[in-house]
Design an enzyme around this catalytic site. Sequence first.
Site, PDB file in Angstrom:
ATOM      1  N   ILE A  69      -2.841   4.737  -0.665  1.00 36.81           N
ATOM      2  CA  ILE A  69      -4.454   4.263  -0.967  1.00 36.81           C
ATOM      3  C   ILE A  69      -4.571   2.766  -0.348  1.00 36.81           C
ATOM      4  O   ILE A  69      -4.763   2.041  -1.088  1.00 36.81           O
ATOM      5  CB  ILE A  69      -4.583   4.229  -2.547  1.00 36.81           C
ATOM      6  CG1 ILE A  69      -4.151   5.569  -3.207  1.00 36.81           C
ATOM      7  CG2 ILE A  69      -6.115   4.054  -2.737  1.00 36.81           C
ATOM      8  CD1 ILE A  69      -4.264   5.690  -4.628  1.00 36.81           C
ATOM      9  N   HIS A  70      -4.290   2.918   1.050  1.00 35.92           N
ATOM     10  CA  HIS A  70      -4.340   1.479   1.626  1.00 35.92           C
ATOM     11  C   HIS A  70      -5.517   0.519   1.334  1.00 35.92           C
ATOM     12  O   HIS A  70      -5.337  -0.395   1.057  1.00 35.92           O
ATOM     13  CB  HIS A  70      -4.248   1.752   3.097  1.00 35.92           C
ATOM     14  CG  HIS A  70      -3.137   2.615   3.805  1.00 35.92           C
ATOM     15  ND1 HIS A  70      -1.978   2.040   3.789  1.00 35.92           N
ATOM     16  CD2 HIS A  70      -3.053   3.587   4.214  1.00 35.92           C
ATOM     17  CE1 HIS A  70      -0.927   2.993   4.460  1.00 35.92           C
ATOM     18  NE2 HIS A  70      -1.831   3.901   4.622  1.00 35.92           N
ATOM     19  N   ASP A  71      -6.570   1.397   1.704  1.00 40.19           N
ATOM     20  CA  ASP A  71      -7.904   0.471   1.653  1.00 40.19           C
ATOM     21  C   ASP A  71      -8.246   0.056   0.613  1.00 40.19           C
ATOM     22  O   ASP A  71      -8.811  -1.187   0.353  1.00 40.19           O
ATOM     23  CB  ASP A  71      -9.055   1.046   2.713  1.00 40.19           C
ATOM     24  CG  ASP A  71      -8.759   1.270   4.279  1.00 40.19           C
ATOM     25  OD1 ASP A  71      -7.633   0.699   4.402  1.00 40.19           O
ATOM     26  OD2 ASP A  71      -9.192   1.852   4.887  1.00 40.19           O
ATOM     27  N   THR A  86       0.874  -1.064  -0.143  1.00 38.48           N
ATOM     28  CA  THR A  86      -0.068  -0.048  -0.023  1.00 38.48           C
ATOM     29  C   THR A  86       0.856   1.364  -0.161  1.00 38.48           C
ATOM     30  O   THR A  86       0.472   2.142  -0.447  1.00 38.48           O
ATOM     31  CB  THR A  86      -1.021   0.154   1.180  1.00 38.48           C
ATOM     32  OG1 THR A  86      -0.410   0.227   2.415  1.00 38.48           O
ATOM     33  CG2 THR A  86      -1.941  -1.189   1.176  1.00 38.48           C
ATOM     34  N   GLU A 107      -1.196  12.469   5.579  1.00 33.04           N
ATOM     35  CA  GLU A 107      -1.133  11.062   5.803  1.00 33.04           C
ATOM     36  C   GLU A 107       0.196  10.881   6.144  1.00 33.04           C
ATOM     37  O   GLU A 107       0.631   9.869   7.184  1.00 33.04           O
ATOM     38  CB  GLU A 107      -1.524  10.301   4.623  1.00 33.04           C
ATOM     39  CG  GLU A 107      -1.981   8.765   4.795  1.00 33.04           C
ATOM     40  CD  GLU A 107      -0.835   7.858   4.528  1.00 33.04           C
ATOM     41  OE1 GLU A 107       0.081   7.940   3.805  1.00 33.04           O
ATOM     42  OE2 GLU A 107      -0.961   6.661   5.211  1.00 33.04           O
TER      43      GLU A 107
END
Length: 314
Positions: free
Chosen positions: A240-242, A195, A230
């Site tokens: 854009i982890h999720d 991520t 962030e």
Amino acid sequence: MKLILDLDTGIDDALALAYALALPDVELIGVTAVFGNVTRERSVENNRNLLALLGAAGVPVASGAAHAWAAESYQPGEFKYRIHGGNGIGNVALPASTAPVCGTPAAEFIVEAARRFGGGLAVVATGPLTNLADAIRLDRAAMASVGAISIMGGALTVPGNRTPFAEANICDDPEAAKYVFESGLPVTMVGLDVTMQTKILEKDIARWRAIDTPAAAALVAMAEYYYKNESEDGTLGGAIHDPLALEAAVNPAAFSMLPVNLTVVTEGPGRGRTVGDMERLCDAEKSARVAVGVGAAAFVEKFCGAIADLLARG
Ligand code: RIB
Ligand code: CA
């Protein structure tokens, strides 16, 4: 594919929710809320308001865990406020949804969907793994029938973002995460290993800005807050982890995966660290697949384009 998102909403959770609504061939059948970036109550509210904003107020939102297995309460700390703002969504005020909260608790909601849809269901968890662990504890067989379980959490080959060893979601409930990984269910771990390679910047959201709707304005404001805040060292760019955990459920071919039996360190300075389980290291069968490589540029392009298309639809 039917999809349940388990979210601690959170700006990148909000972006995952929008991405789910944007993807063809994905039917979002429910959102379950967990504590994490915000309180459980705030997560419920953010999910309901975001769904209404994006024209999907009919998608049920179920309320889940308010705190970790080993805790009695929870309040998000400064770290969360810095990244996600005081309300979890970059201090953007959304109109209040009038949709009712689903009467079924999150873990039961997930299990009922697993029993009904089995291999046709994907569960993507992007907060602490408490709801997922509760669902497995409730009915392991039903959860074993689910088509894909993908989580955002952990760090196998890179340092943590909460401690030098641990990623935030795992750190928020190490015991639940350990239970999930040691359950032996097939889980895809999308952690900081990948991520941190997918970052959003102003140039990526420029096309969202060109769309003149309340939903576009809200997502632009959230994304802008996120890419400015962030990173701890003030570098621009929001991971854009999720949404990437959702991508792994719908498009696993975009990743290099390492099969490994995982566990979580629960004692000492390494608490919250995701590591190979020494007890199961030599087992021929590996239950987890850890994403260790991703086509980052292609994903960022696909993600930003899909959200632009969703917003342009009105
Ligand atoms: O470490 C990143 C994760 O923690 C993301 O899921 C973010 O939303 C927070 O929950
Ligand atoms: Ca999250």
